[in-house]
Design an enzyme around this catalytic site. Sequence first.
Site, mmCIF file in Angstrom:
data_model
loop_
_atom_site.group_PDB
_atom_site.id
_atom_site.type_symbol
_atom_site.label_atom_id
_atom_site.label_comp_id
_atom_site.label_asym_id
_atom_site.label_seq_id
_atom_site.Cartn_x
_atom_site.Cartn_y
_atom_site.Cartn_z
ATOM 1 N N LYS A 47 26.727 31.642 112.113
ATOM 2 C CA LYS A 47 25.825 30.466 112.180
ATOM 3 C C LYS A 47 25.898 29.768 113.532
ATOM 4 C CE LYS A 47 29.676 28.705 109.954
ATOM 5 N NZ LYS A 47 30.357 28.828 108.725
ATOM 6 N N GLU A 57 21.304 36.815 106.923
ATOM 7 C CA GLU A 57 21.297 36.148 105.613
ATOM 8 C C GLU A 57 22.604 35.383 105.364
ATOM 9 O OE1 GLU A 57 18.728 36.248 102.865
ATOM 10 O OE2 GLU A 57 20.029 34.522 102.744
ATOM 11 N N VAL A 98 23.875 31.489 106.410
ATOM 12 C CA VAL A 98 23.536 30.246 105.700
ATOM 13 C C VAL A 98 23.801 30.416 104.212
ATOM 14 C CG1 VAL A 98 21.657 28.670 105.094
ATOM 15 C CG2 VAL A 98 21.730 29.686 107.370
ATOM 16 N N GLY A 127 26.248 31.414 102.341
ATOM 17 C CA GLY A 127 27.028 32.555 101.843
ATOM 18 C C GLY A 127 26.231 33.567 101.059
ATOM 19 N N ILE A 149 23.966 33.181 98.721
ATOM 20 C CA ILE A 149 22.630 32.822 98.199
ATOM 21 C C ILE A 149 21.552 33.473 99.069
ATOM 22 C CG2 ILE A 149 21.064 30.926 97.623
ATOM 23 C CD1 ILE A 149 23.478 29.053 97.557
ATOM 24 N N ASP A 197 28.993 22.030 110.826
ATOM 25 C CA ASP A 197 28.777 23.320 110.160
ATOM 26 C C ASP A 197 27.446 23.280 109.387
ATOM 27 O OD1 ASP A 197 30.162 25.952 108.938
ATOM 28 O OD2 ASP A 197 29.233 24.834 107.301
ATOM 29 N N LYS A 249 23.744 25.397 110.002
ATOM 30 C CA LYS A 249 23.002 26.111 108.957
ATOM 31 C C LYS A 249 21.595 25.524 108.807
ATOM 32 C CE LYS A 249 27.316 27.221 106.588
ATOM 33 N NZ LYS A 249 28.342 26.686 105.681
ATOM 34 N N GLY A 305 33.195 32.654 100.883
ATOM 35 C CA GLY A 305 34.085 33.600 100.200
ATOM 36 C C GLY A 305 33.758 35.018 100.627
HETATM 37 P P1 NAP Z 1 38.012 36.074 109.975
HETATM 38 O O1 NAP Z 1 38.642 36.296 108.672
HETATM 39 O O2 NAP Z 1 38.639 35.126 110.934
HETATM 40 O O3 NAP Z 1 37.845 37.503 110.690
HETATM 41 C C1 NAP Z 1 37.462 37.612 112.041
HETATM 42 C C2 NAP Z 1 37.635 39.076 112.457
HETATM 43 O O4 NAP Z 1 37.200 39.201 113.807
HETATM 44 C C3 NAP Z 1 39.078 39.576 112.411
HETATM 45 O O5 NAP Z 1 39.120 40.872 111.893
HETATM 46 C C4 NAP Z 1 39.509 39.561 113.870
HETATM 47 O O6 NAP Z 1 40.440 40.584 114.196
HETATM 48 C C5 NAP Z 1 38.203 39.850 114.577
HETATM 49 N N1 NAP Z 1 38.200 39.305 115.918
HETATM 50 C C6 NAP Z 1 38.256 37.992 116.283
HETATM 51 N N2 NAP Z 1 38.209 37.883 117.625
HETATM 52 C C7 NAP Z 1 38.126 39.139 118.093
HETATM 53 C C8 NAP Z 1 38.080 39.685 119.416
HETATM 54 N N3 NAP Z 1 38.096 38.911 120.493
HETATM 55 N N4 NAP Z 1 38.022 41.025 119.540
HETATM 56 C C9 NAP Z 1 38.006 41.826 118.460
HETATM 57 N N5 NAP Z 1 38.056 41.369 117.175
HETATM 58 C C10 NAP Z 1 38.112 40.039 117.024
HETATM 59 O O7 NAP Z 1 36.487 35.570 109.805
HETATM 60 P P2 NAP Z 1 35.592 35.661 108.487
HETATM 61 O O8 NAP Z 1 35.955 34.532 107.572
HETATM 62 O O9 NAP Z 1 35.570 37.032 107.984
HETATM 63 O O10 NAP Z 1 34.161 35.244 109.090
HETATM 64 C C11 NAP Z 1 33.390 36.162 109.836
HETATM 65 C C12 NAP Z 1 32.014 35.530 110.087
HETATM 66 O O11 NAP Z 1 31.382 35.278 108.854
HETATM 67 C C13 NAP Z 1 32.043 34.199 110.827
HETATM 68 O O12 NAP Z 1 30.934 34.106 111.689
HETATM 69 C C14 NAP Z 1 31.925 33.174 109.705
HETATM 70 O O13 NAP Z 1 31.365 31.932 110.126
HETATM 71 C C15 NAP Z 1 30.979 33.911 108.794
HETATM 72 N N6 NAP Z 1 31.074 33.464 107.409
HETATM 73 C C16 NAP Z 1 32.255 33.470 106.776
HETATM 74 C C17 NAP Z 1 32.322 33.040 105.448
HETATM 75 C C18 NAP Z 1 33.604 33.049 104.709
HETATM 76 O O14 NAP Z 1 33.603 32.637 103.542
HETATM 77 N N7 NAP Z 1 34.726 33.497 105.283
HETATM 78 C C19 NAP Z 1 31.140 32.603 104.807
HETATM 79 C C20 NAP Z 1 29.919 32.629 105.487
HETATM 80 C C21 NAP Z 1 29.892 33.076 106.802
HETATM 81 P P3 NAP Z 1 41.941 40.602 113.572
HETATM 82 O O15 NAP Z 1 41.736 40.878 112.115
HETATM 83 O O16 NAP Z 1 42.613 41.705 114.257
HETATM 84 O O17 NAP Z 1 42.507 39.254 113.854
HETATM 85 N N1 HSE Z 2 33.329 26.336 106.034
HETATM 86 C C1 HSE Z 2 32.105 26.832 105.492
HETATM 87 C C2 HSE Z 2 31.786 26.033 104.249
HETATM 88 C C3 HSE Z 2 32.229 28.309 105.167
HETATM 89 O O1 HSE Z 2 32.655 25.277 103.786
HETATM 90 O O2 HSE Z 2 30.693 26.124 103.719
HETATM 91 C C4 HSE Z 2 30.916 28.992 104.961
HETATM 92 O O3 HSE Z 2 30.105 28.952 106.097
#
Ligand code: NAP
Ligand code: HSE
Length: 426
Positions: free
Chosen positions: A102, A126, A129, A131, A133, A198, A202, A303
């Site tokens: 985002k 998708e 924004v 998650g 939905i 945040d 979105k 999640g």
């Molecule tokens: P995360 O758990 O922090 O995972 C990030 C991944 O990126 C890790 O595998 C990390 O490697 C890798 N990484 C970070 N910097 C890097 C670099 N410089 N070079 C190579 N690899 C790198 O993040 P996440 O929660 O999965 O979120 C990923 C995306 O989805 C984000 O944009 C987030 O805003 C979005 N998102 C997440 C959620 C959620 O619920 N988590 C919901 C909606 C959207 P390592 O594993 O080796 O550290």
């Molecule tokens: N921190 C964000 C939230 C995660 O609470 O909605 C999903 O983008």
Amino acid sequence: MKIGLLGCGTVGSALVSLLDQEGDRLAYLLGEPLEVGRILVRNPDKARSGPIPAGLLTTQLAEVIDDDEIEVVVELIGPGEFALSAIRAALGAKKSVVTANKEILSTHFPELELAAQAVHRDIFFEAAVAGGIPLIRALRVSLFGERLSRIVGIVNGTTNYILTRMQEEHLSLEAALVEAQQLGYAEADPSGDLSGRDAASKLAIIASIAFGGHVDVGDVTVDGIWGVTPSDFDFAERSGGVIKLLAQAERDITTSDAPVRVEVFPAIVMSTHPLASVRGSFNAVFVEGSAVGQLMFSGPGAGGLPTASAVLADVIDAVKNLRNATRAPMRIAEGTRFVEDSAIEAVFALSMEVVDAPGVLAQVSEVFGQHGVSIARMEQDELGGELAHLVFLTHRTRLSAMKATMAALAGLDVIERLHQILRVLE
Ligand code: NAP
Ligand code: HSE
């Protein structure tokens, strides 16, 4: 079809598990298997959940981008310049891109969409924004023919969890935040959640798609939940409502080229409104269209698995488009105009702790009058000692007048503490 994965954390590893679990079914439906070809991570030695083949891990972006067999790149790294340059490189190498980012989309959407158009590839987002939905697809495809007038919703799960716990368990904001962090809802730096940024990112993406023009996160008027206190919930409850952090995009559809109003703010939402019953980390978005009327989308806003589900849907669309040598059309009009902050009007609630002494109420209410703010209702509670708690509910008034009132009140010696301005959702 091979997919390159950039990042294998919460969402990336859930995506690998989903592909593993659903592989045979998807291969049957698509007519070919979906295979992960390479996975970029920062630390290949880190323990990871799910069926991640160690042989696929790399720390070199070029090993993903330069692999001719990889046709779709999925960016799940997170905020920062590296992820942006990786998306640019993937598009430059004629890969379709799927991202959940985002931060990047809310600032670089036109540039990346034009880069994708130039190479006749897709950029899908998708999961950026709300998650799991399917909101972006609904706005982009199902509601393409609608003139949309308003989108209002809860798009940050962390703050909705915090507000729910404050309301139901009378927790302080700090205690509820600790819980949200322990449950993994909050961002690594929760200030983005609490400040409303945040949700603003979105909302910028939602408004860009819904109104067909570019809305940058910097165009959004933002207030978070930094100053919401347990006593605000008592007032909201007595008024028949609950407090929610809302993201709202509006446009007057009766005139062409009307300015857009994009805001994130804490609001008292009456219990009869469907958004009032959205609890915990859930997200929900209310959409109003000229022909369809009112729609509500709700579900898990974050999640690993719910977010990976949205990513997978994008991957499937990208694969289908590649096989049909087509791409999703997207038009971004230039020169979106915005409603000035000074023109924003609403009903507001403002509470404060004041010295409980003769003349104080008159002094405080005079400040509202001096700034042209008309008071609709006032409540007073004794706090014990020498303090009283006052809550003012206004008639519909300008946000700028409320802010000026707040600034002037901050200068009064008789006020011990001013709370945050709350809207009342109409
Ligand atoms: P995360 O758990 O922090 O995972 C990030 C991944 O990126 C890790 O595998 C990390 O490697 C890798 N990484 C970070 N910097 C890097 C670099 N410089 N070079 C190579 N690899 C790198 O993040 P996440 O929660 O999965 O979120 C990923 C995306 O989805 C984000 O944009 C987030 O805003 C979005 N998102 C997440 C959620 C959620 O619920 N988590 C919901 C909606 C959207 P390592 O594993 O080796 O550290
Ligand atoms: N921190 C964000 C939230 C995660 O609470 O909605 C999903 O983008």
